[in-house]
Design a protein around this motif. Structure first.
Motif, PDB file in Angstrom:
ATOM      1  N   LEU A 171      -1.916  13.959  39.473  1.00 50.83           N
ATOM      2  CA  LEU A 171      -2.167  12.740  38.498  1.00 50.83           C
ATOM      3  C   LEU A 171      -3.187  11.910  39.145  1.00 50.83           C
ATOM      4  O   LEU A 171      -4.399  11.788  38.695  1.00 50.83           O
ATOM      5  CB  LEU A 171      -1.192  11.749  38.076  1.00 50.83           C
ATOM      6  CG  LEU A 171      -0.401  12.207  36.778  1.00 50.83           C
ATOM      7  CD1 LEU A 171       0.746  11.156  36.880  1.00 50.83           C
ATOM      8  CD2 LEU A 171      -1.084  11.961  35.629  1.00 50.83           C
ATOM      9  N   LEU A 174      -7.075  12.928  39.438  1.00 54.02           N
ATOM     10  CA  LEU A 174      -7.992  12.927  38.129  1.00 54.02           C
ATOM     11  C   LEU A 174      -8.717  11.319  38.280  1.00 54.02           C
ATOM     12  O   LEU A 174      -9.781  11.154  37.985  1.00 54.02           O
ATOM     13  CB  LEU A 174      -7.171  12.523  36.994  1.00 54.02           C
ATOM     14  CG  LEU A 174      -6.615  13.711  36.256  1.00 54.02           C
ATOM     15  CD1 LEU A 174      -5.637  13.517  35.132  1.00 54.02           C
ATOM     16  CD2 LEU A 174      -7.828  14.708  35.706  1.00 54.02           C
ATOM     17  N   SER A 318       5.509   6.725  35.986  1.00 53.49           N
ATOM     18  CA  SER A 318       5.235   6.135  34.651  1.00 53.49           C
ATOM     19  C   SER A 318       4.109   5.445  34.402  1.00 53.49           C
ATOM     20  O   SER A 318       3.335   5.382  33.723  1.00 53.49           O
ATOM     21  CB  SER A 318       6.694   5.693  33.932  1.00 53.49           C
ATOM     22  OG  SER A 318       7.036   4.636  34.617  1.00 53.49           O
ATOM     23  N   MET A 321       1.259   7.753  34.531  1.00 54.72           N
ATOM     24  CA  MET A 321       0.912   8.574  33.187  1.00 54.72           C
ATOM     25  C   MET A 321       0.406   7.459  32.166  1.00 54.72           C
ATOM     26  O   MET A 321      -0.623   7.818  31.741  1.00 54.72           O
ATOM     27  CB  MET A 321       2.432   8.815  32.667  1.00 54.72           C
ATOM     28  CG  MET A 321       3.246   9.632  33.683  1.00 54.72           C
ATOM     29  SD  MET A 321       3.508  11.428  32.828  1.00 54.72           S
ATOM     30  CE  MET A 321       2.075  11.816  32.202  1.00 54.72           C
ATOM     31  N   GLU A 324      -3.188   7.030  33.242  1.00 54.18           N
ATOM     32  CA  GLU A 324      -4.070   8.375  32.854  1.00 54.18           C
ATOM     33  C   GLU A 324      -4.318   8.328  31.174  1.00 54.18           C
ATOM     34  O   GLU A 324      -5.468   8.615  30.724  1.00 54.18           O
ATOM     35  CB  GLU A 324      -3.190   9.527  32.922  1.00 54.18           C
ATOM     36  CG  GLU A 324      -3.972  10.782  32.869  1.00 54.18           C
ATOM     37  CD  GLU A 324      -3.282  11.790  32.171  1.00 54.18           C
ATOM     38  OE1 GLU A 324      -1.897  11.697  32.101  1.00 54.18           O
ATOM     39  OE2 GLU A 324      -3.982  12.939  31.753  1.00 54.18           O
ATOM     40  N   ALA A 325      -3.242   8.065  30.480  1.00 48.82           N
ATOM     41  CA  ALA A 325      -3.542   7.782  28.872  1.00 48.82           C
ATOM     42  C   ALA A 325      -4.608   6.791  28.579  1.00 48.82           C
ATOM     43  O   ALA A 325      -5.318   7.013  27.596  1.00 48.82           O
ATOM     44  CB  ALA A 325      -2.273   7.590  28.378  1.00 48.82           C
ATOM     45  N   ASN A 328      -7.976   7.934  29.307  1.00 49.08           N
ATOM     46  CA  ASN A 328      -8.379   9.014  28.329  1.00 49.08           C
ATOM     47  C   ASN A 328      -8.714   8.540  27.223  1.00 49.08           C
ATOM     48  O   ASN A 328      -9.720   8.793  26.510  1.00 49.08           O
ATOM     49  CB  ASN A 328      -7.221  10.042  27.895  1.00 49.08           C
ATOM     50  CG  ASN A 328      -6.970  11.288  28.970  1.00 49.08           C
ATOM     51  OD1 ASN A 328      -7.997  11.544  29.658  1.00 49.08           O
ATOM     52  ND2 ASN A 328      -5.676  11.690  29.257  1.00 49.08           N
ATOM     53  N   GLU A 352      -7.152   9.911  23.502  1.00 51.03           N
ATOM     54  CA  GLU A 352      -5.994  10.120  22.976  1.00 51.03           C
ATOM     55  C   GLU A 352      -5.406   9.187  21.449  1.00 51.03           C
ATOM     56  O   GLU A 352      -6.536   8.885  21.097  1.00 51.03           O
ATOM     57  CB  GLU A 352      -4.863   9.762  23.890  1.00 51.03           C
ATOM     58  CG  GLU A 352      -4.938  10.372  25.250  1.00 51.03           C
ATOM     59  CD  GLU A 352      -3.735  10.510  26.089  1.00 51.03           C
ATOM     60  OE1 GLU A 352      -2.832  10.288  25.741  1.00 51.03           O
ATOM     61  OE2 GLU A 352      -3.961  11.111  27.387  1.00 51.03           O
TER      62      GLU A 352
END
Lengths: 496, 681
Positions: A171, A174, A318, A321, A324-325, A328, A352
């Motif tokens: 992760l 990125l 989490s 995550m 990352e979202a 995006n 997203e």
């Protein structure tokens, strides 16, 4: 001059070249008037885990293909799988001319909202990096092997914990912009700075920042083409949204947006003064009291297997995550339209669901129809979409369903998917490709569907037992992709 | 001489601290928990560290120890414990201790025996003298010297401040509960400062939920193995059921609400709404209760969710699936409660069903709250007791329904209030049907009492052995002694003066080749076991099929009619280490002859013996062998279940959450903090 531009021959088709060899976005679009190329546009240049050689090959090809002149570059967002090629091939990019570069408003260092956001993201980025460093340190010292040496389930336990660390690394890979910041010790740079470092933005390159609702037209060489900016939203609720809100009761307490408790603890070693991060007043620590000494001794001596020294670092999972979202969701999402036919090419980056949702929230764009300007909402653009670059490498959260794919009703739809198993993080395989999304889009496009990856590798993951794909569509898909077997790009041309 | 007090009173939150900030809920948010008396210096040390629990308040995120609370401090004793406060870590320690002890006490009441935590399984070097391979080789020879031993875990460890996350979980490997805290964004900004720290260890429901995970793991170790869509969902749902009904056993917290919503006297809506409000608590908790009803934010009206009958077949995500079970049990509870208060409502309304204007009579409020609390306690007991009637592996909701019905019939033969029908009806409405049942009724759902005429001679010998075991347990002084007695009676004890010829060896010898016993248990005890990939055991000098006894306990219970039952419950588990192959068309098949056999398939059986009648009362089995083929004298693996499990674990299933997609290891690795995973969504 203005007159000349107006009378310039209109663009009649757009030829899309998608570079392949791994998962990541790297596109070149040639806008053509009949057979003449009048305008060249590039979108992103990245591929996860790629080598320098990978990009040297492809960017050299790009340079020859475009004759070293690109009218417009779009950098959608900062993830490595979209921008690492700029860095790895910086020595070639220095000889390529970019007339104009578009970024999302998030990269504008004169935009105070963007600066605040970037500051928050920097904190998150740093915290995740710290967690990853700590975890790598623990795993590297064979801590798990030592502590669990005598456990009955030791193999599974050690494997499980190491896999977690690997996933964290995947992760974090990125987060390229953050890694540059980590070197300098400053907050995360904007992509403008990064693109300067990579020799992409040169002295005469025009940089523009786009906001949702913007329309760009009359670009020299792109007559008859209009660019509509859909996202990213200027709203943190949408940026943080990775899936639709659910649940009926409002929870009494939710996590704060920036998870201050966790972030402050992770960043503690770098923060000045740690009192603010302590949950209790000092009086309760009383490290000297007999009871405290006894309990500490208890913790230290009653079995290492019960200790919890590293477990809290897994909470960064989490956090990573969500980060990352959010990143995006900062994707610059564009709809490119042929003025006359109203046909639309949709390039959402890795947007997203939050980014998709925001397009539906009161946004309108002026569209020229038969010489008249009309305000149109997003459903119009989706219904006119004839080319769709699938968002976020065909994962389930990169394409909205009710507010996205289901609104794409054109019967002449072509789809491109930047998913290539030759280079991919193993963790991505479980969500990419999403079989249901592929089913819908393959059927909708009647097989006009291109994978950057090898289709004999990807199609078995699409054809799960819950989807049905028509044989004729699969045949079309194979026929269209076949000519590019063995090449490092795939092309298709969309008529205006 | 002053007698030892029966319990210790400890003040705590009824919900969580946020409700103490509001005038109208502050009063009901504080209740006094009564926990069994434990005394210093031996039974209770600062921590608190007692017989069952050890609260170790180490915060790894800042590497600090918070001073442990001494519950025997005279000032603390004199005021029923420290007063509730979010800012005092010592109160946090008291709160987790109080709620976890309450949960333990409830389980012991339901089970009729002390709670034991799941053992710590460690490798032991029993190749005395022969040097254990210093270099880690994974070949067969090295494996063969590797044996596992179960070590007693006296106390569940509780870390009240272990994580900085809106999460708390039970770690089966550490035998510990880890509670998190986080910076919160309150829904109502006027109540709390934004980014105020919120502690999961201050919520009754969260503590009860996590403690239940630990207790359930102690009873059924293999329920953390994800072998069908129900197993982990069951773990979650059961933990939530216990948290919910335990909460309802405090009449204090119900009274206020019953009085406040006088118009809604039927109160089933009220209780449903309350159940959900309890569950909201913090962060991602309470999601399981969303299946009970929906709350319209605009009209402020709560309506129960009508089941479609399709849920069980279509909903697969563990939490959503677990919520089916929670809502089924809750519906059964509501119907039981409704039945219990019908007369009260008739009396209060003079038979009209319409109450007079104004405030509700406080006596009525008290009675209603008491009935609700009583019904909760009964439902809680029924749910807990059923655990003894569940198969040791691979549980499904249908199995659990059968266990509930069987357990209840066993203890309460006369079901005057139709509790069992309430359960069956609620499960049926959600489409939860046990496999292999042709017709839903109390009779067909309760497990049949097996015919064992041919085996009775053997059972007589076995039961007299079990009586000896039961006597030993009755006189055991401590939980550790119980654990050791269990171990000795399972594995045997041959060294000391008091020799015990172990249960495992007895079963191995007595039922060698017994087709009737195989038929009962679904496990294989005849020659040819290696043909279905059961390992060979040479434990007693001769070769036999490997199997193991996972648990052994005595359960003494007294039913409402004063009838006492003394039972011994044992569970047997057998493993086939085989290979599942996929052909070109994607069809799966079992290949016992494959070179690499790495797929573990388990069968298991729970046997319940009645010590009075000396009979086997129930055999609740998840067969390893194909029972139909066995009737024709053919030994085959139970391939339908084996392949279904394999398909579930290996099939192309889409991960439920992105978190699992990224950090999950698939369904086969259960050693990777399964509950942390479940809660992260």
């Amino acid at each position: 001059m203005a007159k000349a531009a107006r009378t310039a021959a209109k663009v009649t088709s757009i030829k899309i070249r998608m570079y392949r060899g791994g998962t990541g976005d790297f596109f070149v679009l040639q806008f053509k008037s009949k057979a003449t190329v009048t305008f060249q546009m590039m979108i992103d240049c990245g591929c996860i885990d790629a080598t320098k050689q990978h990009f040297t090959d492809r960017v050299t090809d790009l340079k020859a293909y475009t004759k070293g002149k690109i009218d417009l570059l779009v950098v959608t967002h900062e993830h490595a799988d979209h921008i690492n090629g700029f860095k790895l091939a910086a020595d070639i990019f220095k000889d390529i001319e970019f007339k104009k570069v578009w970024f999302a408003w998030t990269e504008d260092d004169e935009d105070s909202f963007a600066n605040d956001l970037r500051k928050n993201y920097s904190e998150l980025d740093k915290a995740i990096r710290m967690a990853v460093d700590k975890l790598n340190n623990i795993a590297g010292n064979n801590y798990f092997e030592k502590v669990y040496a005598m456990e009955g389930d030791k193999d599974e336990m050690i494997e499980g914990r190491k896999a977690f660390v690997n996933s964290m690394n995947a992760l974090n890979d990125l987060n390229m912009a953050g890694s540059l910041a980590a070197v300098t010790g400053r907050p995360k740079p904007t992509m403008v700075e990064i693109m300067k470092q990579c020799n992409v933005i040169k002295n005469n390159t025009v940089v523009e920042f786009l906001n949702p609702g913007d329309v760009k037209s009359r670009l020299a060489g792109a007559a008859g083409i209009r660019f509509y900016v859909l996202g990213p939203p200027r709203n943190t609720t949408y940026l943080d949204l990775e899936h639709s809100e659910e649940g009926n009761y409002e929870k009494r307490e939710k996590k704060s947006k920036v998870d201050f408790a966790l972030v402050s603890a992770l960043n503690a070693s770098t923060a000045s003064g740690t009192t603010s991060l302590l949950p209790f007043e000092h009086e309760y620590e009383k490290t000297g009291s007999n009871e405290s000494v006894a309990i500490k001794k208890y913790y230290d001596t009653e079995g290492d297997w019960r200790k919890i020294d590293y477990d809290w670092l897994f909470s960064a999972g989490s956090l990573a995550m969500r980060y990352e979202a959010s990143i995006n969701n900062t994707s610059l999402a564009l709809a490119i339209q042929f003025e006359d036919s109203e046909r639309v090419l949709l390039f959402p980056g890795d947007a997203e669901l939050g980014n998709w949702e925001s397009w539906h929230d009161g946004l309108e764009w002026p569209v020229k129809i038969n010489g008249q300007t009309e305000k149109k909402k997003i459903d119009y653009f989706l219904s006119k979409t004839v080319f769709y670059k699938i968002g976020h490498h065909v994962s389930q959260n990169g394409t909205a369903k009710g507010k996205g794919s289901e609104m794409m009703t054109s019967d002449d739809l072509t789809v491109m998917a930047t998913l290539d198993f030759r280079r991919i993080k193993p963790n991505w395989l479980s969500t990419m490709p999403n079989d249901l999304l592929c089913e819908e889009l393959i059927n909708k496009s009647k097989g006009k569907f291109y994978f950057s990856g090898l289709r004999d590798k990807i199609m078995p993951n699409v054809k799960t037992d819950r989807v049905t794909i028509k044989k004729t569509h699969e045949a079309t898909l194979n026929k269209l992709n076949k000519p590019f077997d063995g090449k490092f790009f795939i092309e298709c041309e969309v008529e205006g | 001489m002053i007698k030892k007090p029966p319990f210790r009173k400890l003040r705590g939150y009824a919900f969580d601290p946020s409700l103490s900030m509001k005038m109208d809920t502050a009063l009901i948010n504080e209740i006094t928990y009564k926990v069994p008396w434990e005394e210093s210096p031996n039974d209770l040390q600062p921590g608190p560290i007692g017989e069952y629990l050890e609260v170790v308040d180490y915060d790894p995120t800042v590497e600090k120890i918070y001073a442990p609370v001494n519950l025997d401090d005279k000032y603390v004793l004199a005021q029923d414990g420290l007063s509730p406060s979010a800012s005092n870590p010592q109160f946090h320690q008291q709160m987790v201790y109080a709620v976890a002890m309450t949960t333990i006490k409830n389980f012991e009441a339901g089970l009729g025996r002390p709670v034991l935590w799941s053992p710590h399984v460690v490798e032991v070097d029993n190749s005395a003298g022969a040097k254990k391979a210093t270099k880690k080789t994974k070949n067969k020879e090295a494996e063969s010297t590797r044996t596992l031993d179960n070590k007693f875990v006296r106390r569940l460890r509780i870390y009240p401040h272990a994580l900085r996350d809106a999460n708390a979980f039970y770690s089966p490997q550490k035998k510990a509960l880890l509670f998190g805290y986080f910076a919160a964004r309150p829904a109502d900004i006027t109540l709390q400062m934004p980014d105020n720290l919120t502690f999961t260890c201050l919520s009754h429901d969260i503590i009860a939920h996590e403690t239940t995970h630990a207790i359930l793991d102690g009873l059924h170790r293999r329920y953390t193995e994800d072998t069908n869509p129900d197993v982990l969902a069951f773990h979650e749902a059961f933990a939530d059921i216990v948290a919910l009904f335990q909460h309802f056993t405090f009449p204090e917290v119900l009274k206020n609400h019953i009085a406040a919503t006088r118009g809604d006297l039927a109160a089933q809506n009220l209780l449903g709404k309350l159940a959900q409000e309890f569950g909201i608590a913090i962060g991602s908790y309470g999601a399981l209760r969303d299946a009970i009803g929906t709350f319209d934010k605009k009209t402020k009206k709560w309506t129960p969710v009508e089941p479609t009958g399709d849920e069980y077949r279509t909903v697969m995500e563990p939490h959503d699936r677990g919520s089916i079970l929670v809502s089924a049990v809750f519906e059964a509870f509501l119907n039981i409660y409704k039945d219990r208060v019908a007369d009260l409502l008739r009396i209060a309304s003079n038979g009209t069903g319409i109450l007079q204007q104004g405030q509700l009579n406080p006596d009525l409020v008290n009675r209603l709250a008491d009935e609700a609390a009583k019904a909760s306690r009964q439902v809680l007991n029924i749910c807990i007791r059923a655990l003894d009637y569940c198969p040791p592996i691979d549980i499904t909701f249908g199995d659990y329904l059968r266990a509930i019905i069987t357990a209840d019939m066993d203890l309460v033969p006369d079901d005057k209030r139709n509790y069992r029908l309430a359960f069956i009806d609620a499960f049926r409405r959600r489409g939860i049907y046990p496999a292999g049942i042709k017709h839903l009724s109390v009779e067909s759902l309760s497990y049949a009492i097996p015919e064992t005429t041919q085996l009775q001679g053997l059972f007589d010998i076995l039961v007299s052995f079990l009586k000896g075991y039961s006597n030993a347990i009755i006189y055991a002084n401590s939980r550790e002694e119980i654990f050791n007695i269990n171990k000795d009676y399972i594995a045997g004890k041959y060294s000391d003066d008091k020799k015990i010829y172990g249960l495992h060896r007895r079963i191995m010898n007595k039922f060698d080749g017994s087709q009737e016993f195989e038929n009962l248990t679904g496990l294989m005890f005849s020659n040819g076991w290696e043909n279905i990939s059961i390992r060979t055991s040479t434990a007693y000098g001769e070769e036999g099929p490997s199997f193991f006894i996972q648990s052994l306990h005595v359960a003494s219970r007294v039913g409402p009619d004063g009838k006492q039952s003394n039972q011994v419950i044992m569970s047997l588990v057998q493993r086939s280490q085989t290979c599942v192959e996929k052909d070109d068309d994607g069809n799966l098949s079992v290949n016992h002859k494959a070179a690499k056999k790495e797929y573990d398939f388990y069968g298991g059986c729970t046997l319940i013996f009645d010590l009075h009648t000396q009979k086997l009362k129930y055999a609740i089995s998840k067969p390893l062998i194909d029972i139909d083929a066995h009737a024709k004298n053919i030994y085959k693996l139970n391939e339908s279940r084996c392949l279904a499990t394999y398909k579930y674990q290996h099939g192309h299933t889409v991960p439920v959450t992105r978190y699992q997609a990224y950090f999950g290891l698939g369904k086969r690795n259960s050693a990777n903090e399964p509950f942390n995973f479940l809660h992260n969504h």
